[in-house]
Design a protein around this motif. Sequence first.
Motif, PDB file in Angstrom:
ATOM      1  N   ALA A  98      -5.826   7.109 -11.301  1.00 53.50           N
ATOM      2  CA  ALA A  98      -6.156   8.483 -10.928  1.00 53.50           C
ATOM      3  C   ALA A  98      -7.461   8.504 -10.151  1.00 53.50           C
ATOM      4  O   ALA A  98      -8.291   7.588 -10.269  1.00 53.50           O
ATOM      5  CB  ALA A  98      -6.256   9.374 -12.161  1.00 53.50           C
ATOM      6  N   VAL A  99      -7.625   9.566  -9.372  1.00 57.99           N
ATOM      7  CA  VAL A  99      -8.847   9.723  -8.578  1.00 57.99           C
ATOM      8  C   VAL A  99      -9.256  11.187  -8.630  1.00 57.99           C
ATOM      9  O   VAL A  99      -8.413  12.086  -8.649  1.00 57.99           O
ATOM     10  CB  VAL A  99      -8.609   9.237  -7.132  1.00 57.99           C
ATOM     11  N   SER A 100     -10.553  11.417  -8.669  1.00 58.48           N
ATOM     12  CA  SER A 100     -11.076  12.781  -8.716  1.00 58.48           C
ATOM     13  C   SER A 100     -10.863  13.486  -7.381  1.00 58.48           C
ATOM     14  O   SER A 100     -10.515  12.858  -6.379  1.00 58.48           O
ATOM     15  CB  SER A 100     -12.569  12.755  -9.071  1.00 58.48           C
ATOM     16  N   TRP A 101     -11.119  14.791  -7.340  1.00 60.75           N
ATOM     17  CA  TRP A 101     -10.875  15.564  -6.128  1.00 60.75           C
ATOM     18  C   TRP A 101     -11.713  15.051  -4.967  1.00 60.75           C
ATOM     19  O   TRP A 101     -11.274  15.086  -3.805  1.00 60.75           O
ATOM     20  CB  TRP A 101     -11.159  17.047  -6.367  1.00 60.75           C
ATOM     21  N   SER A 102     -12.892  14.539  -5.249  1.00 58.78           N
ATOM     22  CA  SER A 102     -13.770  14.071  -4.174  1.00 58.78           C
ATOM     23  C   SER A 102     -13.539  12.614  -3.821  1.00 58.78           C
ATOM     24  O   SER A 102     -13.982  12.141  -2.764  1.00 58.78           O
ATOM     25  CB  SER A 102     -15.228  14.238  -4.587  1.00 58.78           C
ATOM     26  N   GLY A 103     -12.866  11.887  -4.716  1.00 67.06           N
ATOM     27  CA  GLY A 103     -12.704  10.450  -4.524  1.00 67.06           C
ATOM     28  C   GLY A 103     -13.807   9.620  -5.141  1.00 67.06           C
ATOM     29  O   GLY A 103     -13.751   8.399  -5.131  1.00 67.06           O
ATOM     30  N   ALA A 104     -14.801  10.277  -5.710  1.00 68.60           N
ATOM     31  CA  ALA A 104     -15.957   9.554  -6.241  1.00 68.60           C
ATOM     32  C   ALA A 104     -15.656   8.833  -7.547  1.00 68.60           C
ATOM     33  O   ALA A 104     -16.296   7.833  -7.869  1.00 68.60           O
ATOM     34  CB  ALA A 104     -17.123  10.519  -6.441  1.00 68.60           C
ATOM     35  N   SER A 105     -14.704   9.360  -8.304  1.00 66.37           N
ATOM     36  CA  SER A 105     -14.372   8.760  -9.607  1.00 66.37           C
ATOM     37  C   SER A 105     -12.927   8.286  -9.607  1.00 66.37           C
ATOM     38  O   SER A 105     -12.042   8.991  -9.132  1.00 66.37           O
ATOM     39  CB  SER A 105     -14.567   9.778 -10.726  1.00 66.37           C
ATOM     40  N   THR A 106     -12.746   7.085 -10.147  1.00 67.60           N
ATOM     41  CA  THR A 106     -11.403   6.523 -10.245  1.00 67.60           C
ATOM     42  C   THR A 106     -11.152   6.025 -11.664  1.00 67.60           C
ATOM     43  O   THR A 106     -12.097   5.683 -12.395  1.00 67.60           O
ATOM     44  CB  THR A 106     -11.206   5.363  -9.257  1.00 67.60           C
ATOM     45  N   TYR A 107      -9.883   5.978 -12.036  1.00 67.76           N
ATOM     46  CA  TYR A 107      -9.490   5.610 -13.389  1.00 67.76           C
ATOM     47  C   TYR A 107      -8.237   4.745 -13.274  1.00 67.76           C
ATOM     48  O   TYR A 107      -7.372   5.002 -12.431  1.00 67.76           O
ATOM     49  CB  TYR A 107      -9.163   6.867 -14.205  1.00 67.76           C
ATOM     50  N   TYR A 108      -8.143   3.736 -14.139  1.00 66.67           N
ATOM     51  CA  TYR A 108      -7.020   2.805 -14.065  1.00 66.67           C
ATOM     52  C   TYR A 108      -6.468   2.492 -15.450  1.00 66.67           C
ATOM     53  O   TYR A 108      -7.213   2.373 -16.424  1.00 66.67           O
ATOM     54  CB  TYR A 108      -7.465   1.489 -13.411  1.00 66.67           C
ATOM     55  N   ALA A 109      -5.163   2.300 -15.489  1.00 64.26           N
ATOM     56  CA  ALA A 109      -4.556   1.726 -16.674  1.00 64.26           C
ATOM     57  C   ALA A 109      -4.899   0.239 -16.705  1.00 64.26           C
ATOM     58  O   ALA A 109      -5.157  -0.380 -15.663  1.00 64.26           O
ATOM     59  CB  ALA A 109      -3.039   1.917 -16.632  1.00 64.26           C
ATOM     60  N   ASP A 110      -4.896  -0.324 -17.895  1.00 65.76           N
ATOM     61  CA  ASP A 110      -5.235  -1.740 -18.027  1.00 65.76           C
ATOM     62  C   ASP A 110      -4.324  -2.627 -17.190  1.00 65.76           C
ATOM     63  O   ASP A 110      -4.739  -3.673 -16.684  1.00 65.76           O
ATOM     64  CB  ASP A 110      -5.165  -2.166 -19.497  1.00 65.76           C
ATOM     65  N   SER A 111      -3.092  -2.189 -17.031  1.00 60.68           N
ATOM     66  CA  SER A 111      -2.108  -3.008 -16.310  1.00 60.68           C
ATOM     67  C   SER A 111      -2.495  -3.243 -14.849  1.00 60.68           C
ATOM     68  O   SER A 111      -2.081  -4.232 -14.254  1.00 60.68           O
ATOM     69  CB  SER A 111      -0.730  -2.353 -16.381  1.00 60.68           C
TER      70      SER A 111
ATOM     71  N   ARG B 165       0.850  -1.181   0.000  1.00 64.97           N
ATOM     72  CA  ARG B 165       0.000   0.000   0.000  1.00 64.97           C
ATOM     73  C   ARG B 165       0.887   1.232   0.000  1.00 64.97           C
ATOM     74  O   ARG B 165       1.617   1.473   0.967  1.00 64.97           O
ATOM     75  CB  ARG B 165      -0.911   0.014   1.215  1.00 64.97           C
ATOM     76  N   LEU B 166       0.807   1.989  -1.071  1.00 68.09           N
ATOM     77  CA  LEU B 166       1.554   3.228  -1.176  1.00 68.09           C
ATOM     78  C   LEU B 166       0.710   4.371  -0.647  1.00 68.09           C
ATOM     79  O   LEU B 166      -0.503   4.383  -0.822  1.00 68.09           O
ATOM     80  CB  LEU B 166       1.942   3.496  -2.626  1.00 68.09           C
ATOM     81  N   SER B 167       1.384   5.317  -0.022  1.00 65.22           N
ATOM     82  CA  SER B 167       0.734   6.518   0.462  1.00 65.22           C
ATOM     83  C   SER B 167       1.424   7.728  -0.126  1.00 65.22           C
ATOM     84  O   SER B 167       2.619   7.705  -0.409  1.00 65.22           O
ATOM     85  CB  SER B 167       0.800   6.594   1.988  1.00 65.22           C
ATOM     86  N   CYS B 168       0.661   8.790  -0.288  1.00 67.85           N
ATOM     87  CA  CYS B 168       1.201  10.049  -0.774  1.00 67.85           C
ATOM     88  C   CYS B 168       0.614  11.155   0.093  1.00 67.85           C
ATOM     89  O   CYS B 168      -0.591  11.425   0.019  1.00 67.85           O
ATOM     90  CB  CYS B 168       0.851  10.252  -2.238  1.00 67.85           C
ATOM     91  N   ALA B 169       1.466  11.741   0.911  1.00 68.60           N
ATOM     92  CA  ALA B 169       1.030  12.806   1.806  1.00 68.60           C
ATOM     93  C   ALA B 169       1.262  14.150   1.143  1.00 68.60           C
ATOM     94  O   ALA B 169       2.343  14.420   0.618  1.00 68.60           O
ATOM     95  CB  ALA B 169       1.800  12.722   3.119  1.00 68.60           C
ATOM     96  N   ALA B 170       0.237  14.982   1.180  1.00 66.95           N
ATOM     97  CA  ALA B 170       0.302  16.286   0.537  1.00 66.95           C
ATOM     98  C   ALA B 170       0.286  17.396   1.574  1.00 66.95           C
ATOM     99  O   ALA B 170      -0.388  17.302   2.600  1.00 66.95           O
ATOM    100  CB  ALA B 170      -0.872  16.457  -0.421  1.00 66.95           C
ATOM    101  N   SER B 171       1.029  18.420   1.286  1.00 63.45           N
ATOM    102  CA  SER B 171       0.968  19.625   2.106  1.00 63.45           C
ATOM    103  C   SER B 171       0.257  20.716   1.333  1.00 63.45           C
ATOM    104  O   SER B 171       0.228  20.687   0.101  1.00 63.45           O
ATOM    105  CB  SER B 171       2.371  20.095   2.482  1.00 63.45           C
ATOM    106  N   GLY B 172      -0.323  21.644   2.037  1.00 64.59           N
ATOM    107  CA  GLY B 172      -1.029  22.715   1.365  1.00 64.59           C
ATOM    108  C   GLY B 172      -2.520  22.596   1.580  1.00 64.59           C
ATOM    109  O   GLY B 172      -3.076  21.507   1.581  1.00 64.59           O
ATOM    110  N   ARG B 173      -3.168  23.723   1.728  1.00 63.59           N
ATOM    111  CA  ARG B 173      -4.584  23.730   2.032  1.00 63.59           C
ATOM    112  C   ARG B 173      -5.453  23.455   0.825  1.00 63.59           C
ATOM    113  O   ARG B 173      -6.650  23.294   0.952  1.00 63.59           O
ATOM    114  CB  ARG B 173      -4.962  25.077   2.643  1.00 63.59           C
ATOM    115  N   THR B 174      -4.834  23.395  -0.382  1.00 72.18           N
ATOM    116  CA  THR B 174      -5.636  23.218  -1.587  1.00 72.18           C
ATOM    117  C   THR B 174      -5.663  21.784  -2.077  1.00 72.18           C
ATOM    118  O   THR B 174      -6.126  21.524  -3.174  1.00 72.18           O
ATOM    119  CB  THR B 174      -5.082  24.115  -2.706  1.00 72.18           C
ATOM    120  N   PHE B 175      -5.197  20.837  -1.270  1.00 68.86           N
ATOM    121  CA  PHE B 175      -5.121  19.437  -1.711  1.00 68.86           C
ATOM    122  C   PHE B 175      -6.452  18.949  -2.248  1.00 68.86           C
ATOM    123  O   PHE B 175      -6.507  18.295  -3.285  1.00 68.86           O
ATOM    124  CB  PHE B 175      -4.681  18.557  -0.541  1.00 68.86           C
ATOM    125  N   SER B 176      -7.542  19.251  -1.572  1.00 69.93           N
ATOM    126  CA  SER B 176      -8.843  18.718  -1.977  1.00 69.93           C
ATOM    127  C   SER B 176      -9.335  19.322  -3.286  1.00 69.93           C
ATOM    128  O   SER B 176     -10.332  18.856  -3.847  1.00 69.93           O
ATOM    129  CB  SER B 176      -9.878  18.940  -0.877  1.00 69.93           C
TER     130      SER B 176
END
Length: 123
Positions: free
Chosen positions: A50-63, A19-30
């Motif tokens: 990829a994931v949308s700003w809200s998390g509602a939509s996700t996208y994947y490469a075929d791999s 499980r990879l995590s990516c921590a963001a700084s900045g108040r505009t992350f959302s």
Amino acid sequence: QVQLVESGGGLVQAGGSLRLSCAASGRTFSSYAMGWFRQAPGKGRDFVAAVSWSGASTYYADSGKGRFTISRDNAKNTVYLQMNSLKPEDTAIYYCAATLRTGSPRSYDYDYWGQGTQVTVSS
């Protein structure tokens, strides 16, 4: 401005999970859609998910379809990539990135990048 720091990479046997995590700084992350890319030695940087700003939509490469899951927690300013059933060909440096273009698989659409985390899958 968004600063991104990935973690969670490592060495795993084929069939294992990370499980990879990516921590963001900045108040505009959302405000940003987020993506994961990977780059294997001697190859270009490829879109993973990829994931949308809200998390509602996700996208994947075929791999990664059916094996990888992208998610985000805006309260924690963090995006995740759950990787299951890993294969040796998943070995790469994994990068997270931020964009205003939701779901884009194109690296040039992403404005901010992390330094990457190494994932190595042994056979």
